[in-house]
Design a protein around this motif. Structure first.
Motif, PDB file in Angstrom:
ATOM      1  N   SER A 166       0.925  -1.231  -0.167  1.00  0.00           N
ATOM      2  CA  SER A 166      -0.055   0.063   0.000  1.00  0.00           C
ATOM      3  C   SER A 166       0.911   1.032  -0.147  1.00  0.00           C
ATOM      4  CB  SER A 166      -0.986   0.058   1.082  1.00  0.00           C
ATOM      5  OG  SER A 166       0.059  -0.020   2.430  1.00  0.00           O
ATOM      6  N   THR A 167       2.227   1.229   0.696  1.00  0.00           N
ATOM      7  CA  THR A 167       3.122   2.235   0.288  1.00  0.00           C
ATOM      8  C   THR A 167       3.387   2.735  -0.958  1.00  0.00           C
ATOM      9  OG1 THR A 167       3.669   1.753   2.610  1.00  0.00           O
ATOM     10  CG2 THR A 167       5.053   3.344   1.610  1.00  0.00           C
ATOM     11  N   ALA A 211       0.278   3.754  -3.043  1.00  0.00           N
ATOM     12  CA  ALA A 211      -0.357   5.002  -2.286  1.00  0.00           C
ATOM     13  C   ALA A 211      -1.811   4.627  -1.890  1.00  0.00           C
ATOM     14  CB  ALA A 211      -0.376   6.061  -3.228  1.00  0.00           C
ATOM     15  N   THR A 237      -6.166   0.729  -4.003  1.00  0.00           N
ATOM     16  CA  THR A 237      -5.760   1.382  -5.110  1.00  0.00           C
ATOM     17  C   THR A 237      -5.775   0.166  -6.307  1.00  0.00           C
ATOM     18  OG1 THR A 237      -3.470   1.186  -4.935  1.00  0.00           O
ATOM     19  CG2 THR A 237      -4.420   3.323  -4.510  1.00  0.00           C
TER      20      THR A 237
END
Length: 75
Positions: free
Chosen positions: A31-32, A35, A39
């Motif tokens: 997720s980093t 973003a 997503t």
């Protein structure tokens, strides 16, 4: 099948590292990178890793109990 098994192992290791980071440090690498946890990139990545895990479960069934990680030698 050899290439599929190696790629599947690499993807499952990436997934395991992500789970380890999340469990130990509350840091979600996927997720980093994309973003956000929901997503399109994250969903595709999670789906590919899940398919790789399913492949590693089903591959020995398809090959009568053998998971090939190197080329077979000619008999």
């Amino acid at each position: 099948m050899l290439i599929a098994n190696i790629i599947a192992y690499i993807l499952v290791i990436v997934g395991a590292i992500n789970w380890g980071l999340f469990g130990l440090f509350d840091f979600n690498l996927v997720s980093t990178v994309f973003a956000g946890a929901r997503t399109v990139g994250s969903i595709i990545t999670y789906s590919i890793i899940a398919l790789a895990a399913l492949w590693l479960i089903l591959s020995p069934i398809i090959t009568n109990g053998v998971l090939w990680l190197r080329n077979r030698k000619a008999d």
